[in-house]
Write an enzyme that holds these catalytic residues in place. Structure first.
Site, PDB file in Angstrom:
ATOM      1  N   ASP A   1       0.822  -1.219   0.000  1.00  0.00           N
ATOM      2  CA  ASP A   1       0.000   0.000   0.000  1.00  0.00           C
ATOM      3  C   ASP A   1       0.853   1.266   0.000  1.00  0.00           C
ATOM      4  O   ASP A   1       0.423   2.326  -0.431  1.00  0.00           O
ATOM      5  CB  ASP A   1      -0.919  -0.033   1.236  1.00  0.00           C
ATOM      6  CG  ASP A   1      -1.620   1.297   1.469  1.00  0.00           C
ATOM      7  OD1 ASP A   1      -2.427   1.668   0.608  1.00  0.00           O
ATOM      8  OD2 ASP A   1      -1.350   1.963   2.485  1.00  0.00           O
TER       9      ASP A   1
ATOM     10  N   LEU B   1      -6.078   7.274   3.115  1.00  0.00           N
ATOM     11  CA  LEU B   1      -6.257   8.294   2.079  1.00  0.00           C
ATOM     12  C   LEU B   1      -5.131   8.303   1.047  1.00  0.00           C
ATOM     13  O   LEU B   1      -5.094   9.179   0.188  1.00  0.00           O
ATOM     14  CB  LEU B   1      -6.351   9.684   2.730  1.00  0.00           C
ATOM     15  CG  LEU B   1      -7.604   9.910   3.584  1.00  0.00           C
ATOM     16  CD1 LEU B   1      -7.499  11.214   4.342  1.00  0.00           C
ATOM     17  CD2 LEU B   1      -8.869   9.916   2.730  1.00  0.00           C
ATOM     18  N   ARG B   2      -4.218   7.326   1.135  1.00  0.00           N
ATOM     19  CA  ARG B   2      -3.105   7.304   0.178  1.00  0.00           C
ATOM     20  C   ARG B   2      -3.612   7.186  -1.255  1.00  0.00           C
ATOM     21  O   ARG B   2      -3.085   7.827  -2.163  1.00  0.00           O
ATOM     22  CB  ARG B   2      -2.166   6.135   0.474  1.00  0.00           C
ATOM     23  CG  ARG B   2      -1.120   6.474   1.507  1.00  0.00           C
ATOM     24  CD  ARG B   2       0.080   5.538   1.442  1.00  0.00           C
ATOM     25  NE  ARG B   2       0.875   5.717   2.647  1.00  0.00           N
ATOM     26  CZ  ARG B   2       0.884   4.887   3.676  1.00  0.00           C
ATOM     27  NH1 ARG B   2       0.159   3.791   3.629  1.00  0.00           N
ATOM     28  NH2 ARG B   2       1.611   5.134   4.732  1.00  0.00           N
ATOM     29  N   GLY B   3      -4.626   6.356  -1.451  1.00  0.00           N
ATOM     30  CA  GLY B   3      -5.169   6.143  -2.798  1.00  0.00           C
ATOM     31  C   GLY B   3      -5.675   7.439  -3.416  1.00  0.00           C
ATOM     32  O   GLY B   3      -5.389   7.750  -4.578  1.00  0.00           O
TER      33      GLY B   3
ATOM     34  N   VAL C   1      -2.523   9.846  -4.137  1.00  0.00           N
ATOM     35  CA  VAL C   1      -1.668   9.392  -5.240  1.00  0.00           C
ATOM     36  C   VAL C   1      -2.390   9.560  -6.576  1.00  0.00           C
ATOM     37  O   VAL C   1      -1.789   9.990  -7.568  1.00  0.00           O
ATOM     38  CB  VAL C   1      -1.234   7.921  -5.025  1.00  0.00           C
ATOM     39  CG1 VAL C   1      -0.577   7.356  -6.271  1.00  0.00           C
ATOM     40  CG2 VAL C   1      -0.286   7.821  -3.850  1.00  0.00           C
TER      41      VAL C   1
END
Length: 348
Positions: A204, A285-287, A290
């Site tokens: 992830d 919230l990385r998705g 990015v």
């Protein structure tokens, strides 16, 4: 003798046939390193290492302080090493030289000391100085760190690499002595799915995930073999033939790096990106972050100013497929799942 003839010849990036996912994800990370690196997953012999090594030839030289083991930027006090900062504060004018963007290969058997660096405790105690031997992270600062077979690397070491890549700093602590130095690099990992995946919590943290498949089309396979043979027969001449195309791509990347701060994305599109992530049950919230960064990098690369739904569609699978929860009973490919959810949310 010309220095260039001493260097190991590198296959030109523009001559790589197919593998568009891999090429795009690498270019976008070079334009905006904050995307967070790339994980390249594919079968043996699909050219993963070749493409990564070719990427460095597209990057402009960087200015560094001479004899600084961390490739310190002479104009950025925020990311300078302590030694360089101390000299600057003492009004010592550093010698500035240009070097090729560093590309560091992390060997599979590397120890944590080799990667992070070591502190000579005896010297520190007897001479009262911080005796530090920099490791691979120091050498990779402001460049690219490539880890082949990252899925076979010790989880703890992968964690260290990801931490440094995310924070831009490496901290080494031994016996109460602590050393901190800049370690800002683009992390590129590659692996073969047959040898096992990375743990989900590590996967992830890679910004993007490209799946590399063997080219099936016979004519393309023949073309790849022929090109490779031509390159091996006369690398210098082969590179000359591609030079104009290679330089045009370099220029595009350099311009995109400068212009990315001017790219805009509407609130409506940001909301839809978050809706896709929510419906796919992507943790954290990385998705979201990015995907919006990669879309902006793509727009900058294509020399436009504003992100469209089509741009998001181009990159969203690369940004989200590795963040979905794995269901062992499900036969649907995670990339297909991302695309279907995108179409539903964007009404396409």
């Amino acid at each position: 003798m010309n220095k260039k003839t001493n260097e190991r010849p590198v296959f030109p990036f523009v001559s790589v046939i197919g593998q568009e996912e891999m090429k795009l994800s690498l270019i976008l990370n070079v334009i905006d390193p904050k995307i967070g690196g790339v994980m390249l997953m594919g079968e043996r012999g699909t050219g993963k290492s070749t493409v990564v090594r070719a990427l460095v030839d597209l990057l402009p030289p960087i200015e560094v302080i001479e004899n600084d083991p961390y490739n310190s930027d002479p104009y950025d006090t925020e990311t300078m090493s302590d030694e360089a900062l101390l000299k600057l504060n003492n009004n010592e004018k550093p010698n500035i030289i240009k070097i090729k963007t560093p590309m560091i290969d992390l060997p599979l058997g590397a120890t944590e000391d080799r990667v992070c660096g070591t502190i000579d405790i005896e010297k520190a105690i007897s001479e009262g100085v911080k005796a530090f031997e920099p490791g691979l992270l120091a050498q990779a600062n402001r460049g690219i760190l490539y880890v082949d077979e990252v899925n076979l690397l010790d989880d703890h070491l992968v964690d260290v690499l990801l931490d440094s890549a995310a924070s831009g700093w490496n901290t080494v602590e031994r016996e109460g002595i602590s050393i901190c130095h800049p370690a800002k690099f683009i992390l590129i990992g590659s692996g073969n799915p047959e040898e096992g995946e990375l743990r989900p919590q590590l996967l992830d943290r890679f910004g993007m995930h490209a799946q590399i498949k063997t080219v099936k089309e016979p004519k393309l396979r023949v073309k790849i073999v022929q090109q490779r043979e031509l390159f091996e027969k006369d690398p210098q001449n082969f590179k000359k033939i591609c030079q104009n195309e290679q330089e045009a791509l370099m220029k595009k990347i350099t311009n995109a790096r400068k212009n990315i701060k001017n790219i805009t994305i509407s609130y409506d599109l940001l909301e839809k990106i978050s809706q896709v992530c929510s419906e796919l049950e992507v943790d954290g919230l990385r998705g979201d972050l990015v995907t919006s960064r990669a879309a902006k990098a793509l727009v900058a690369f294509e020399e436009r100013n504003e992100v469209t739904a089509k741009d998001i569609y181009t990159i969203i699978t690369l940004c989200l497929r590795h963040r979905l929860r794995k269901d062992p009973l499900e036969s649907v490919d995670s990339g297909y799942k991302v695309q279907e959810t995108f179409k539903k949310v964007f009404n396409l």
